[in-house]
Design a protein around this motif. Structure first.
Motif, PDB file in Angstrom:
ATOM      1  N   THR A 168       0.850  -1.191   0.000  1.00  0.00           N
ATOM      2  CA  THR A 168       0.000   0.000   0.000  1.00  0.00           C
ATOM      3  C   THR A 168       0.878   1.232   0.000  1.00  0.00           C
ATOM      4  O   THR A 168       2.029   1.197   0.447  1.00  0.00           O
ATOM      5  CB  THR A 168      -0.943   0.017   1.230  1.00  0.00           C
ATOM      6  N   SER A 169       0.297   2.323  -0.495  1.00  0.00           N
ATOM      7  CA  SER A 169       1.084   3.562  -0.496  1.00  0.00           C
ATOM      8  C   SER A 169       0.864   4.331   0.807  1.00  0.00           C
ATOM      9  O   SER A 169       1.478   5.358   1.038  1.00  0.00           O
ATOM     10  CB  SER A 169       0.683   4.416  -1.714  1.00  0.00           C
ATOM     11  N   ASP A 170      -0.061   3.827   1.644  1.00  0.00           N
ATOM     12  CA  ASP A 170      -0.335   4.553   2.884  1.00  0.00           C
ATOM     13  C   ASP A 170      -0.392   3.589   4.070  1.00  0.00           C
ATOM     14  O   ASP A 170      -1.451   3.366   4.661  1.00  0.00           O
ATOM     15  CB  ASP A 170      -1.683   5.297   2.756  1.00  0.00           C
ATOM     16  N   VAL A 193       0.513   3.855   7.080  1.00  0.00           N
ATOM     17  CA  VAL A 193       0.198   4.428   8.400  1.00  0.00           C
ATOM     18  C   VAL A 193      -1.306   4.373   8.665  1.00  0.00           C
ATOM     19  O   VAL A 193      -1.759   3.895   9.702  1.00  0.00           O
ATOM     20  CB  VAL A 193       0.708   5.881   8.498  1.00  0.00           C
ATOM     21  N   ARG A 194      -2.103   4.826   7.650  1.00  0.00           N
ATOM     22  CA  ARG A 194      -3.570   4.842   7.829  1.00  0.00           C
ATOM     23  C   ARG A 194      -4.121   3.422   7.854  1.00  0.00           C
ATOM     24  O   ARG A 194      -5.040   3.102   8.598  1.00  0.00           O
ATOM     25  CB  ARG A 194      -4.245   5.651   6.728  1.00  0.00           C
ATOM     26  N   ILE A 222      -8.121   3.928   1.390  1.00  0.00           N
ATOM     27  CA  ILE A 222      -6.671   3.687   1.373  1.00  0.00           C
ATOM     28  C   ILE A 222      -6.289   2.980   0.078  1.00  0.00           C
ATOM     29  O   ILE A 222      -6.872   1.945  -0.240  1.00  0.00           O
ATOM     30  CB  ILE A 222      -6.257   2.804   2.576  1.00  0.00           C
TER      31      ILE A 222
END
Lengths: 249, 303
Positions: B229-231, B233-234, B273
């Motif tokens: 995933t590119s995110d 943290v979320r 996300i």
């Protein structure tokens, strides 16, 4: 009980087993050729040298070749059985014939039967071939005891093969059996023979050879001798059965 | 009439209990993998079934009958126990011929199984010149001789080359499809997974599992996904709310245990996300099997 009796398919199978092993089949053939060949060669070499050159007992001397022929007979009996104890051979055999009594009886019958045929032919051929070189000292089939001796020679070879076969089923190794039996048969009666004349007549080789002697032993008669050797061989065969019957393989 | 019934089977060698109150059934029409570490009792069970060893207690029968009572055993059961169990001095053809003769199997059947096992060209050679793979093929040829309804194969792929392994696999599947009962032992799960429909797993002579291959896999593998995933943290926060943990794997990927892709995908979508990659990962069957048998291995290397 009839389920223990050999059947034609199982006998056929055992015959293929014997025929397909060089050592075993070679030993069977050797029973015939060694006994006859040694007899003929010896008789040709020294038979006419003087009266009794082949041995004191002219009848027993007519079967001198049996000393060597019996080794072939023992090798035949031992290797026919020992092939089952190499590399799990018995497993393969018992998967095809799970009835152990039938398996063992078939095998022993065939070993005995083949040795009997080879032995009887060897007995007759040995007598005739040997005597043909004896010139003036020769004896004929019509002479007293000659037919008994010919039959006795064949029986001796048969029973020695069965003796070795039974022992091999107990010890599971032809090498062990032959290194035990050959000295036992060739040397023991020779060593203790002089001292204990009476008892020595009960040794398998001495007893079995009574049939081929002109004069029977002091204790054991001609046919009794055959009986004594039959007991030795029978004991070994029964011992082999007890070993094969229950053993995990 | 071709099923194998093992009932309370026990075998003791001195003080060692090789098989311990074993009860299971092997049914026709499918390939049953017989698994367990070395020394678990697989081969002993097969030998007991064939009457080669005597059970301490319990019974092992085929179609309700003891193997030793069959008048024509090779027509009922074919067995490959030990590829070495053939006299090296005989030719392959002689070996099969004496087996065939004992069960009134015609000589032409010997040629058929030599052909089918791919060793027809070596029929006249002495077995001692055979490679392990060729001996294995000879053993299988012997098992097929009587066209039996039940086949017991102990480690049949042992020593076979890749082509041979595929051949055995296909052969077993074909035979099972014909309605025969096939019991194949192996100590390798990965190999067994390739051909078995059903599993019987032993450990120290005891039954550990008797289940279909699918159930075995489902019951023993925890769901796990692998993702990119590119995110992260979320996504980590979103998963934490579900009580799940995201663990970093190599080359920027992550793994999450206890969830499948069909649940995680929509979850990430709801949160907006971006997912670059998402796939289910099953715990390997091998691992599941090792976990199951670990405590029951007789010989294990200590770490």
């Amino acid at each position: 009980m009839s389920t223990a009796l050999p059947t034609r398919p199982v006998l056929h199978s055992e015959w293929i087993k014997i025929r397909s092993l060089r050592g075993t089949f070679g030993s069977l053939i050797a029973i015939l050729f060694v006994t006859t060949g040694i007899q003929a060669l010896t008789a040709a070499a020294i038979g006419q040298a003087e009266e009794g050159a082949m041995g004191e007992d002219p009848l027993l001397a007519a079967f001198y070749g049996i000393t060597f022929g019996q080794i072939a007979a023992m090798a035949f009996g031992a290797t026919a059985l020992s092939s089952e104890f190499h590399d799990g051979g018995l497993r393969t055999s018992l998967v095809a014939v799970p009835n152990r009594a039938r398996f063992y009886l078939s095998k022993i019958s065939l070993v005995g039967g083949l040795a009997f045929v080879a032995g009887q032919i060897a007995g007759l051929a040995t007598f005739l071939a040997g005597q043909s070189f004896m010139g003036p000292h020769s004896i004929g089939l019509g002479d007293p005891g000659a037919l008994r001796a010919v039959f006795g020679c064949g029986m001796y070879l048969t029973l020695m093969a069965l003796f070795a076969a039974g022992l091999t089923a107990v010890l599971r190794s032809a090498t062990a059996v032959l290194s035990l039996l050959i000295p036992f048969v060739l040397m023991l009666s020779f060593v203790i023979g002089a001292g204990a004349e009476g008892m020595a007549e009960f040794l398998p080789d001495r007893a079995g050879q009574m049939m081929m002697r002109a004069e029977a032993g002091s204790v054991v008669g001609h046919w009794q001798g055959l009986g004594v050797l039959t007991l030795w061989a029978g004991a070994a065969v029964i011992g082999g059965w007890l070993a094969v019957r229950r053993r995990d393989v | 009439m071709n099923s194998i019934e093992i009932r309370e089977l026990t075998k003791e060698y001195g003080r060692t209990r090789a098989v311990d109150h074993l009860t299971f059934e092997v049914l026709p029409g499918r390939v049953t993998g017989f698994l367990g570490p070395n020394g678990a009792g697989k081969s002993t069970t097969m030998r007991l079934l064939l009457g080669l060893d005597r059970a301490t207690s319990g019974t092992a029968t085929i179609g309700g009958q003891r193997f030793t009572d069959f008048p024509d055993p090779l027509h009922r059961v074919g067995a490959l126990l030990d590829a070495q169990a053939a006299h090296g001095g005989r030719t392959a053809r002689a070996h099969l011929s004496f087996l065939a003769a004992a069960n009134r199997i015609p000589a032409r059947r010997v040629e058929e199984v030599l052909e089918r096992s791919g060793i027809a060209s070596a029929a006249k050679r002495r077995i001692k010149t055979f490679s392990l793979g060729m001996r294995q093929r000879l053993g299988i040829a012997a098992a097929l001789l009587g066209d039996p309804g039940v086949l017991l194969l102990d480690e049949p792929t042992n020593g076979l080359d890749p082509e041979g392994i595929i051949w055995v696999r296909e052969l077993m599947r074909t035979l099972a499809a014909e309605g025969r009962t096939i019991l194949v032992s192996s100590h390798l799960m990965s190999e067994t997974a390739a051909f078995a429909d059903h599993l019987v797993v032993l450990g120290q002579g005891k039954l550990l599992a008797d289940t279909s291959m699918e159930e075995f896999i489902d019951a023993r593998s925890t769901p796990r996904v692998r993702l990119r995933t590119s995110d992260p943290v979320r996504l980590r926060a979103a998963l934490a709310r579900e009580g799940l943990e995201m663990v970093g794997a190599d080359d920027g990927r992550w793994t999450v245990e206890g969830i499948q892709a069909e649940r995680l995908g929509p979850l990430a979508a709801r949160e907006g996300i971006p997912m670059l990659e998402l796939s289910d990962e099953r715990a390997s069957l091998e691992q599941a099997y090792l976990d199951l048998t670990a405590d029951h291995a007789q010989f294990a290397a200590t770490r």
